[in-house]
Design an enzyme around this catalytic site. Structure first.
Site, PDB file in Angstrom:
ATOM      1  N   ASP A 183       0.751  -1.304   0.027  1.00 34.15           N
ATOM      2  CA  ASP A 183       0.031  -0.074  -0.038  1.00 34.15           C
ATOM      3  C   ASP A 183       0.963   1.466  -0.045  1.00 34.15           C
ATOM      4  OD1 ASP A 183      -1.204  -1.962   0.998  1.00 34.15           O
ATOM      5  OD2 ASP A 183      -2.212  -1.311   2.579  1.00 34.15           O
ATOM      6  N   THR A 231      -0.668   0.367   7.270  1.00 31.36           N
ATOM      7  CA  THR A 231      -1.016   1.643   6.648  1.00 31.36           C
ATOM      8  C   THR A 231      -1.613   2.812   7.322  1.00 31.36           C
ATOM      9  OG1 THR A 231      -1.259   0.329   4.584  1.00 31.36           O
ATOM     10  CG2 THR A 231      -2.730   2.043   4.944  1.00 31.36           C
ATOM     11  N   ASP A 275      -6.046   1.137   9.318  1.00 33.62           N
ATOM     12  CA  ASP A 275      -5.808   1.995   8.474  1.00 33.62           C
ATOM     13  C   ASP A 275      -6.824   3.256   8.680  1.00 33.62           C
ATOM     14  OD1 ASP A 275      -4.483  -0.259   7.367  1.00 33.62           O
ATOM     15  OD2 ASP A 275      -6.231  -0.987   6.215  1.00 33.62           O
TER      16      ASP A 275
HETATM   17  N1  DQQ Z   1      -2.131  -3.808   4.052  1.00 38.60           N
HETATM   18  C1  DQQ Z   1      -3.381  -3.819   4.018  1.00 38.60           C
HETATM   19  C2  DQQ Z   1      -3.890  -2.917   5.063  1.00 38.60           C
HETATM   20  C3  DQQ Z   1      -2.721  -3.115   6.263  1.00 38.60           C
HETATM   21  C4  DQQ Z   1      -1.630  -3.241   5.169  1.00 38.60           C
HETATM   22  C5  DQQ Z   1      -4.106  -3.626   2.562  1.00 38.60           C
HETATM   23  C6  DQQ Z   1      -0.713  -4.312   5.621  1.00 38.60           C
HETATM   24  O1  DQQ Z   1      -5.074  -3.216   5.628  1.00 38.60           O
HETATM   25  O2  DQQ Z   1      -2.698  -1.834   7.191  1.00 38.60           O
HETATM   26  O3  DQQ Z   1      -3.351  -4.189   1.802  1.00 38.60           O
HETATM   27  O4  DQQ Z   1       0.627  -4.524   4.988  1.00 38.60           O
END
Ligand code: DQQ
Length: 659
Positions: A142, A202, A266
């Protein structure tokens, strides 16, 4: 300019009041009595396994160093002897994040992992993109906390410093003056505290009115719980924002009652409450199978109150990752700062659905008093309606670019080849070309996404083809110098007579189930084929397909067909796409950014977007070609095309020691 050092603040390990300390590793099992024969067998086994393991490691290291010699942007791979990926190496896929509270990070089609294509280093090297953002090595996912500060665009991203698979998630950091050429900086944040020791996940940035920068991110704790954490730049006067301080009171939020410890992640950029004295953020989660967005209010980003209920919830959509929430102007083309609200504004709510790994958005109206967001069309609610991108595109995030008054969208584009090929080549994933986002004033029912204008800096020679007549079943090769790096803009007009004479055509058509561009209808498909070889044994058609329902209504579908994109069996090959509104008087128009193994395509000015990852075996480098085609049975098409050769972005390490 001041000399920059690589030293980052040292963080003290802190004790968490509400968490028990990290348990020691379980003591190793006490040895059981064993006979002489058994020990000998064991010894021989250990010896054999060590030699075997050593040879595997040597083989792997050798391959790794060969495949990693190419510097981003040069793509000058030389041909070499085919080196099949060792079948032994295929037997044990590297571990994933399931145990750590996120789902599988590679999510490839099952068949991909069992196939056996002998990729050469030259082709693996060609797959690396030339003008998309990529770190030099290893895994990326991300985009995080994008922002503009003192003349620099900052991009942070989920990164594994150790290998080309997900794990040990750290915040990579790069800066750019123009969103195209990038300089890599030292990591912004590493997993080094009890509350993020399993990953600095994220997060999003908020720029406060006085210029302070607040970063909120999800920490995966030592005991695999998801908590929200606060960080801020150590020195705001540093344009590079090299040093980040994690707040000593972290975590600032833990999963509330009723929310699973692995379903709380997130945090978004904050926006101001209606009275302007509090900040709000939303965090995605789920209750049973209902995807939800929780809202918190804060004054100082250290303590928070959860608002009652959810800002929005959609049954059956599962866990909402990477929620994004922002206003778009209904009358202006400029972007809006995240706190803008009121008349003339719609709000976009986006969720990345963990269940199907796609980014869904909906337009709606935000009531800041009730703290509720209502979709304009409940049939197109979040997770059941529109997607940002109908190809591979996930975990996206926008930010307001105060430098150019626009809203910019970043998205993570994963690999769709074999995971073993990724390990071999030593990298996995790219970021999309950043896209400006605005409300589509003509349809009123979708957003428009368009590559930031800066990408046009990379355009060089243009080739133009005007009014090319394409009768039913025709294909026309187009000559270009750099078929792996192109910006293609094409428009198509349909012969009106055939159009009007059609009674009914392919009602019920859908790109994913259509069988691709080889499937002929009266009014489609027609478009371009990129990354095709001379005999079209390989090629990726990007096309329109017009249908007419029994009600007399015409509809247009925009598709990307990967079915023949590669002769290799071990890559995903999917037909992507969806409907695209084509308004009265508009031509069918598309733009495709071709950059080696990625093709980002935009229809009708960005109403529908499809990102493909393709891994040809023959249509690489100079052997690749571009074609115009019309595979309809009835209609004739007139096409006009402009194609620019695209240069390579300059992406390298920031020369901090030379400052
Ligand atoms: N990637 C997810 C998120 C998380 C992160 C989405 C972990 O929900 O925070 O691809 O690498």
């Amino acid at each position: 300019m001041a000399a920059y050092s690589f030293t980052r603040p040292q963080y003290d390990l802190e004790n968490a009041a509400s968490y028990t300390s990290i348990p020691d590793q379980p003591a190793s099992a006490s040895s059981t009595p064993a006979g002489h024969w058994r020990s000998k067998k064991l010894l021989a086994g250990i010896l054999f396994s060590s030699v075997f393991l050593l040879s595997l490691i040597l083989l792997f290291v050798n391959q790794q160093s060969e495949s990693q010699t190419k510097v981003n942007g040069t793509n000058q791979g030389k041909s070499s002897t085919p080196k099949p990926i060792s079948p032994t190496a295929r037997t044990a896929p590297p571990s994933r994040g399931v145990s750590q509270g996120v789902s599988e990070k590679t999510f490839r089609l099952a068949s991909v992992e069992n196939a056996t294509y002998s990729w050469t280093n030259a082709i693996l090297s060609w797959q690396r993109t030339a003008y998309h953002f990529q770190p030099e090595h290893n895994w990326m996912n991300d985009p995080n906390g994008p922002l503009f500060h003192k003349g620099w665009y900052h991009l942070f991203y989920q990164y594994n410093p150790d290998s080309a698979v997900w794990g040990n998630i750290t915040w990579g950091h790069a800066v750019s003056k123009d969103l195209i050429h990038w300089l890599h900086l030292p990591f912004a944040m590493v997993p080094d505290h009890w509350y993020d020791i399993n990953g600095v996940w994220t997060g999003s940035a908020t720029i406060l009115p006085d210029g302070q920068i607040v970063m909120l991110y999800t920490g995966d704790t030592y005991d695999v719980k998801q908590v929200q954490c606060l960080a801020y730049p150590a020195n705001l006067s540093d344009p590079l924002l090299l040093d980040w301080v994690k707040y000593s009171g972290n975590p600032v939020l833990v999963p509330p009652p009723g929310i699973g410890a692995k379903d709380f992640r997130d945090p978004t950029t904050a926006w101001l409450s209606p009275d302007g004295d509090k900040w709000r953020i939303t965090i995605g989660s789920k209750v049973n199978t209902t995807g939800i967005s929780l809202v918190y209010e804060t004054v100082d980003f250290k303590t928070y109150d959860m608002l009652d209920g959810y800002m929005h919830a959609v049954p059956g959509t599962g866990m909402w990752e990477c929620v994004d929430f922002y206003p778009v102007s209904m009358s202006e083309i400029n972007g809006l700062d995240t706190s803008v609200s009121g008349s003339g504004v719609k709000h976009v709510l986006k969720a990345s659905l963990d269940d199907d790994k796609n980014d869904y958005y909906a337009l709606g109206v935000y009531d800041p008093i009730e703290d509720k967001w209502i979709p304009d069309d409940p049939k197109l609610d979040v997770g059941i309606g529109l997607r940002y991108d109908y190809g591979k595109y996930y975990a996206s995030k926008t930010f307001y670019d105060q430098n150019k008054q626009r809203r910019i969208l970043w998205g993570w584009i994963r690999e769709t080849d074999s995971e073993y090929a990724d390990i071999w080549k030593g990298w996995a994933s790219v970021q999309s070309i950043p896209r400006t986002v605005m409300f589509d004033q003509k349809t009123g029912s979708n957003i428009l996404q368009w590559p930031v204008s800066e990408v046009e800096e990379l355009r060089s020679e243009i080739v133009e083809f005007d009014n090319v007549k394409l009768g039913p079943g025709s294909i026309v090769p187009l000559k270009v110098d750099t078929p792996s790096q192109l910006d293609i803009v094409a428009s198509f007009e349909i012969d009106e007579d055939a159009f009007e004479g059609t009674v009914e055509a392919d009602a019920g058509y859908s790109c994913p189930t259509s069988g691709g561009a080889a499937n002929r209808g009266e009014l489609g498909p027609f478009g371009v084929i990129v990354l095709g070889d001379k005999t079209l044994s390989e090629g990726t058609p990007i096309y329109f397909y017009v249908t007419k329902g029994t009600n007399g209504k015409f509809e247009t579908h925009f598709c990307a067909d990967e079915l023949r994109s590669s002769l290799a069996p071990d890559v995903d090959k999917v037909v992507y796409g969806s409907k695209v509104p084509v308004l009265h008087g508009e031509k069918y128009s598309l733009r495709s950014l071709v950059d080696h193994s990625i093709v980002e395509s935009f229809a009708q000015g960005g109403r529908t977007v499809i990102t493909s990852r393709v891994y040809p075996t023959r249509a690489v480098d100079g052997a690749a070609r571009v074609y115009l085609f019309n595979n309809a049975t009835k209609v004739s098409v007139t096409a006009s095309v402009k194609m620019w050769n695209m240069g390579s972005a300059d992406i390298r390490t920031f020369p901090l020691n030379e400052q």
